[in-house]
Design an enzyme around this catalytic site. Structure first.
Site, PDB file in Angstrom:
ATOM      1  N   TRP A   1     -39.983  29.221  -8.534  1.00 39.46           N
ATOM      2  CA  TRP A   1     -41.339  28.693  -8.468  1.00 39.46           C
ATOM      3  C   TRP A   1     -41.786  28.367  -7.050  1.00 39.46           C
ATOM      4  O   TRP A   1     -42.951  28.107  -6.817  1.00 39.46           O
ATOM      5  CB  TRP A   1     -41.406  27.387  -9.290  1.00 39.46           C
ATOM      6  N   ASN A   2     -40.876  28.337  -6.060  1.00 41.47           N
ATOM      7  CA  ASN A   2     -41.274  27.728  -4.783  1.00 41.47           C
ATOM      8  C   ASN A   2     -42.246  28.574  -3.965  1.00 41.47           C
ATOM      9  O   ASN A   2     -43.018  28.035  -3.176  1.00 41.47           O
ATOM     10  CB  ASN A   2     -40.053  27.284  -3.961  1.00 41.47           C
TER      11      ASN A   2
ATOM     12  N   LYS B   1     -39.128  37.926 -14.888  1.00 42.04           N
ATOM     13  CA  LYS B   1     -39.023  36.652 -15.596  1.00 42.04           C
ATOM     14  C   LYS B   1     -39.261  35.568 -14.541  1.00 42.04           C
ATOM     15  O   LYS B   1     -38.415  35.264 -13.720  1.00 42.04           O
ATOM     16  CB  LYS B   1     -37.620  36.506 -16.227  1.00 42.04           C
ATOM     17  N   HIS B   2     -40.465  35.032 -14.576  1.00 41.61           N
ATOM     18  CA  HIS B   2     -40.833  34.037 -13.561  1.00 41.61           C
ATOM     19  C   HIS B   2     -40.377  32.645 -14.018  1.00 41.61           C
ATOM     20  O   HIS B   2     -40.042  32.438 -15.184  1.00 41.61           O
ATOM     21  CB  HIS B   2     -42.355  34.073 -13.328  1.00 41.61           C
TER      22      HIS B   2
ATOM     23  N   GLU C   1     -30.418  36.022  -4.150  1.00 37.49           N
ATOM     24  CA  GLU C   1     -31.007  35.247  -3.045  1.00 37.49           C
ATOM     25  C   GLU C   1     -30.957  33.788  -3.486  1.00 37.49           C
ATOM     26  O   GLU C   1     -31.787  33.348  -4.286  1.00 37.49           O
ATOM     27  CB  GLU C   1     -32.472  35.671  -2.825  1.00 37.49           C
ATOM     28  N   LEU C   2     -29.976  33.044  -2.969  1.00 35.66           N
ATOM     29  CA  LEU C   2     -29.732  31.702  -3.519  1.00 35.66           C
ATOM     30  C   LEU C   2     -30.100  30.605  -2.521  1.00 35.66           C
ATOM     31  O   LEU C   2     -30.889  30.821  -1.621  1.00 35.66           O
ATOM     32  CB  LEU C   2     -28.279  31.617  -3.981  1.00 35.66           C
TER      33      LEU C   2
ATOM     34  N   CYS D   1     -35.893  27.680   0.599  1.00 33.13           N
ATOM     35  CA  CYS D   1     -34.459  27.978   0.693  1.00 33.13           C
ATOM     36  C   CYS D   1     -34.038  27.967   2.156  1.00 33.13           C
ATOM     37  O   CYS D   1     -32.937  27.541   2.479  1.00 33.13           O
ATOM     38  CB  CYS D   1     -34.160  29.314   0.042  1.00 33.13           C
TER      39      CYS D   1
ATOM     40  N   GLU E   1     -27.505  20.828  -1.149  1.00 31.18           N
ATOM     41  CA  GLU E   1     -28.815  21.262  -0.655  1.00 31.18           C
ATOM     42  C   GLU E   1     -29.843  20.185  -1.008  1.00 31.18           C
ATOM     43  O   GLU E   1     -29.908  19.749  -2.164  1.00 31.18           O
ATOM     44  CB  GLU E   1     -29.196  22.591  -1.322  1.00 31.18           C
TER      45      GLU E   1
HETATM   46  P1  NAP Z   1     -33.346  27.984 -10.724  1.00 31.16           P
HETATM   47  O1  NAP Z   1     -33.320  26.839 -11.621  1.00 31.16           O
HETATM   48  O2  NAP Z   1     -32.118  28.758 -10.505  1.00 31.16           O
HETATM   49  O3  NAP Z   1     -34.535  28.926 -11.224  1.00 31.16           O
HETATM   50  C1  NAP Z   1     -34.799  30.172 -10.651  1.00 31.16           C
HETATM   51  C2  NAP Z   1     -35.068  31.170 -11.753  1.00 31.16           C
HETATM   52  O4  NAP Z   1     -33.858  31.380 -12.496  1.00 31.16           O
HETATM   53  C3  NAP Z   1     -36.112  30.704 -12.768  1.00 31.16           C
HETATM   54  O5  NAP Z   1     -36.867  31.793 -13.197  1.00 31.16           O
HETATM   55  C4  NAP Z   1     -35.253  30.149 -13.894  1.00 31.16           C
HETATM   56  O6  NAP Z   1     -35.899  30.152 -15.139  1.00 31.16           O
HETATM   57  C5  NAP Z   1     -34.100  31.118 -13.890  1.00 31.16           C
HETATM   58  N1  NAP Z   1     -32.880  30.601 -14.470  1.00 31.16           N
HETATM   59  C6  NAP Z   1     -32.465  29.318 -14.548  1.00 31.16           C
HETATM   60  N2  NAP Z   1     -31.257  29.258 -15.140  1.00 31.16           N
HETATM   61  C7  NAP Z   1     -30.906  30.512 -15.434  1.00 31.16           C
HETATM   62  C8  NAP Z   1     -29.765  31.112 -16.051  1.00 31.16           C
HETATM   63  N3  NAP Z   1     -28.737  30.387 -16.471  1.00 31.16           N
HETATM   64  N4  NAP Z   1     -29.741  32.449 -16.200  1.00 31.16           N
HETATM   65  C9  NAP Z   1     -30.763  33.202 -15.770  1.00 31.16           C
HETATM   66  N5  NAP Z   1     -31.868  32.699 -15.190  1.00 31.16           N
HETATM   67  C10 NAP Z   1     -31.929  31.380 -15.006  1.00 31.16           C
HETATM   68  O7  NAP Z   1     -33.820  27.609  -9.259  1.00 31.16           O
HETATM   69  P2  NAP Z   1     -34.692  26.400  -8.831  1.00 31.16           P
HETATM   70  O8  NAP Z   1     -33.782  25.240  -8.685  1.00 31.16           O
HETATM   71  O9  NAP Z   1     -35.886  26.274  -9.657  1.00 31.16           O
HETATM   72  O10 NAP Z   1     -35.139  26.958  -7.386  1.00 31.16           O
HETATM   73  C11 NAP Z   1     -34.684  26.452  -6.219  1.00 31.16           C
HETATM   74  C12 NAP Z   1     -33.453  27.176  -5.722  1.00 31.16           C
HETATM   75  O11 NAP Z   1     -33.771  28.509  -5.375  1.00 31.16           O
HETATM   76  C13 NAP Z   1     -32.957  26.519  -4.456  1.00 31.16           C
HETATM   77  O12 NAP Z   1     -31.560  26.478  -4.439  1.00 31.16           O
HETATM   78  C14 NAP Z   1     -33.470  27.465  -3.376  1.00 31.16           C
HETATM   79  O13 NAP Z   1     -32.785  27.357  -2.163  1.00 31.16           O
HETATM   80  C15 NAP Z   1     -33.337  28.789  -4.054  1.00 31.16           C
HETATM   81  N6  NAP Z   1     -34.169  29.802  -3.401  1.00 31.16           N
HETATM   82  C16 NAP Z   1     -33.579  30.805  -2.688  1.00 31.16           C
HETATM   83  C17 NAP Z   1     -34.350  31.754  -2.035  1.00 31.16           C
HETATM   84  C18 NAP Z   1     -33.731  32.876  -1.231  1.00 31.16           C
HETATM   85  O14 NAP Z   1     -34.428  33.822  -0.908  1.00 31.16           O
HETATM   86  N7  NAP Z   1     -32.462  32.815  -0.897  1.00 31.16           N
HETATM   87  C19 NAP Z   1     -35.730  31.666  -2.122  1.00 31.16           C
HETATM   88  C20 NAP Z   1     -36.298  30.638  -2.852  1.00 31.16           C
HETATM   89  C21 NAP Z   1     -35.510  29.709  -3.499  1.00 31.16           C
HETATM   90  P3  NAP Z   1     -36.527  28.784 -15.756  1.00 31.16           P
HETATM   91  O15 NAP Z   1     -37.588  28.365 -14.812  1.00 31.16           O
HETATM   92  O16 NAP Z   1     -37.023  29.225 -17.066  1.00 31.16           O
HETATM   93  O17 NAP Z   1     -35.390  27.812 -15.826  1.00 31.16           O
END
Ligand code: NAP
Length: 460
Positions: A130-131, A154-155, A228-229, A262, A359
């Site tokens: 979402w960011n 899948k957003h 990309e984490l 990130c 983080e």
């Molecule tokens: P998140 O919970 O991992 O969510 C990201 C996406 O993954 C969402 O669409 C989410 O769906 C889905 N998701 C969640 N659990 C899942 C699972 N078990 N299996 C498959 N898909 C799953 O991430 P967030 O915490 O919202 O986002 C922040 C993180 O993203 C931070 O760690 C940030 O650093 C990282 N990030 C990395 C980058 C990069 O380019 N390296 C860029 C941006 C953000 P739902 O919303 O339905 O849960």
């Protein structure tokens, strides 16, 4: 109801959405597979036409789309407009350069002749965060659609209107059905979808936990994945840095996107001789930041993306303080409704204190004063993450020598880690693998087929 727009400025539910049924998802996958048979045979010119049209519509709708971003995840409005521009740039970049990137690549074998031909591999699943609701999707969708693949996205569940809006842009641009499909479903269901044999590759941007879940499923089914984490970028200030410039960039690096990047600068590491001056100036600037409604153009720091995110960040700070960290500035939820957190600076951090390794996704800076450059490099590398990082020095060669020793996917000299269409983006260690953007980004989900030509007169 797990898929909702909740305005983080007020924490009020704006709109709820029904998840797609299993049958509807199955039909979407079938349509994407069917679309691939014709889309993979289109010319680069036809694909570029579609992408250029999408970028044009995105720019036309900039105001509405930017307001949608701000409503759903709290980004301040000027930055939301910037995100739309950046996303359109990325889409045009691949429309303009994709054909060149994927042109046959001649090889120079010891005997005969050979070349590499790039071809699309099929239906891809993108799981997006979402960011940066438009930019993240642009990074995944534009190169892959240009390469001839078809896309299911899948957003994140907290930005459903953004997800639907992107699909509508493709529809309005004339994309054949199945080229780009938005899947309204929760993250839990995304991993299971990777097992579907019609899906040939998966890319996830998000947390390490979600990445591990997707990648293990991809591994089990022998599919290519890109991850990309998260990150915990070091921002190193050396003795020969321009301190005032470093302070200005430090504020941007930490506070951009309300601190939810990130590649935000998260750990500020200053060598002893200049550390006190840097910290004093940095603290003064963060203390002066104006918190408020992200739709208000005078606001500099908006809410976090959700109440849950704010609770988690405040808890990380509280646990760190309980374990011995010192608060130089802020440290609490802001005294107003909504998912707000005060700009915060923590010091006296060491292993064992949560903020040392975790983080911090929001406006919380960790500050470290170290003896010298070697100590700065050692500390920068003492992280499970390896996404980006910065080095501040007025001696560029010095900066390059230090950059060389930082174990991450990207290092910026005299700038926080940043992004643009023609620079590769990605990390090492727990920050994931693979690259997005630039020529490298279109290379991930294509078959690099060797075609070898032998003369019939060649000996056996
Ligand atoms: P998140 O919970 O991992 O969510 C990201 C996406 O993954 C969402 O669409 C989410 O769906 C889905 N998701 C969640 N659990 C899942 C699972 N078990 N299996 C498959 N898909 C799953 O991430 P967030 O915490 O919202 O986002 C922040 C993180 O993203 C931070 O760690 C940030 O650093 C990282 N990030 C990395 C980058 C990069 O380019 N390296 C860029 C941006 C953000 P739902 O919303 O339905 O849960």
């Amino acid at each position: 109801m797990s898929i909702q727009t909740i305005n983080p400025n007020t924490n009020k539910v704006v709109k709820s959405f029904e998840e797609m049924s299993e049958k509807a998802v199955d039909e979407a996958v079938a349509l994407a597979e069917q679309a691939f048979t014709s889309w993979s045979k289109t010319t680069f010119k036809e694909r570029a036409q579609l992408l250029n049209k999408v970028a044009q519509l995105m720019r036309r709708e900039k105001t509405v789309l930017a307001e949608m971003i701000t409503l759903e995840m709290g980004k301040i409005i000027s930055q939301a407009e910037g995100e739309i521009e950046l996303s359109a740039n990325i889409i045009e970049y691949y429309a303009n350069h994709g054909e060149h990137f994927l042109a046959d690549k001649p090889l120079d074998p010891l005997a005969g002749s050979a070349f590499i031909r790039y071809s699309p591999i099929g239906v891809l699943l993108g799981v997006e965060p979402w960011n940066f609701p438009f930019y993240q999707v642009a990074r995944f969708a534009a190169p892959n659609i240009m390469a001839g693949n078809t896309i299911l996205v899948k957003h994140a569940s907290i930005v459903p209107q953004c997800g639907i809006a992107i699909e509508n842009l493709f529809k309005e641009a004339g994309a054949p059905a199945g080229i780009y499909t938005n899947l309204l479903m929760s993250g839990k269901r995304a991993s299971a979808l990777v097992a579907d044999n019609r899906i040939k590759g998966v890319s996830l941007t998000g947390s390490a936990a979600a990445g591990a879940s997707i990648a293990s499923e991809a591994g089990k089914h022998l599919k290519k994945s890109v991850l990309e984490l998260g990150g915990s970028d070091a921002f190193i200030i050396l003795e020969d840095a321009n301190i005032d410039k470093a302070v200005d960039w430090a504020v941007v690096g930490r506070m951009n996107n309300n601190g939810e990047c990130c590649v935000a600068a998260k750990r500020f590491i200053a060598v002893e001789s200049i550390a006190d001056e840097f910290l004093k100036k940095f603290t003064a600037k963060l203390a002066a930041i104006k918190i408020g409604d992200p739709m208000d153009r005078s606001t500099e720091l908006g809410p976090l993306s959700s109440e849950e995110a704010a609770v988690q960040l405040a808890d990380q700070v509280a646990r760190s303080v309980a374990a011995g960290a010192r608060v130089i500035l802020g440290g609490k939820r802001a005294d107003r409704p909504g998912a707000f957190m005060e700009p915060t600076i923590l010091t006296d951090l060491e292993p064992g204190i949560p903020a040392y390794y975790e983080e911090l996704f929001g406006p919380v800076a960790s500050f470290y004063k170290v003896k010298d450059e070697d100590a700065a490099i050692k500390l920068a590398n003492d992280s499970s993450f390896g996404l980006g990082g910065s080095v501040f020095t007025e001696d560029i060669e010095h900066g390059k020598r230090v950059a060389d020793q930082i174990d991450t996917g990207m290092v910026f000299i005299n700038h926080p880690t940043w992004t643009q269409a023609d620079l590769p983006f990605g990390g090492t260690k727990d920050s994931g693998y693979g690259r997005e953007l630039s020529e490298l980004g279109i290379d991930e989900f294509v078959n690099k087929k060797l075609i070898r030509v032998s003369a019939l007169s060649d000996p056996f």
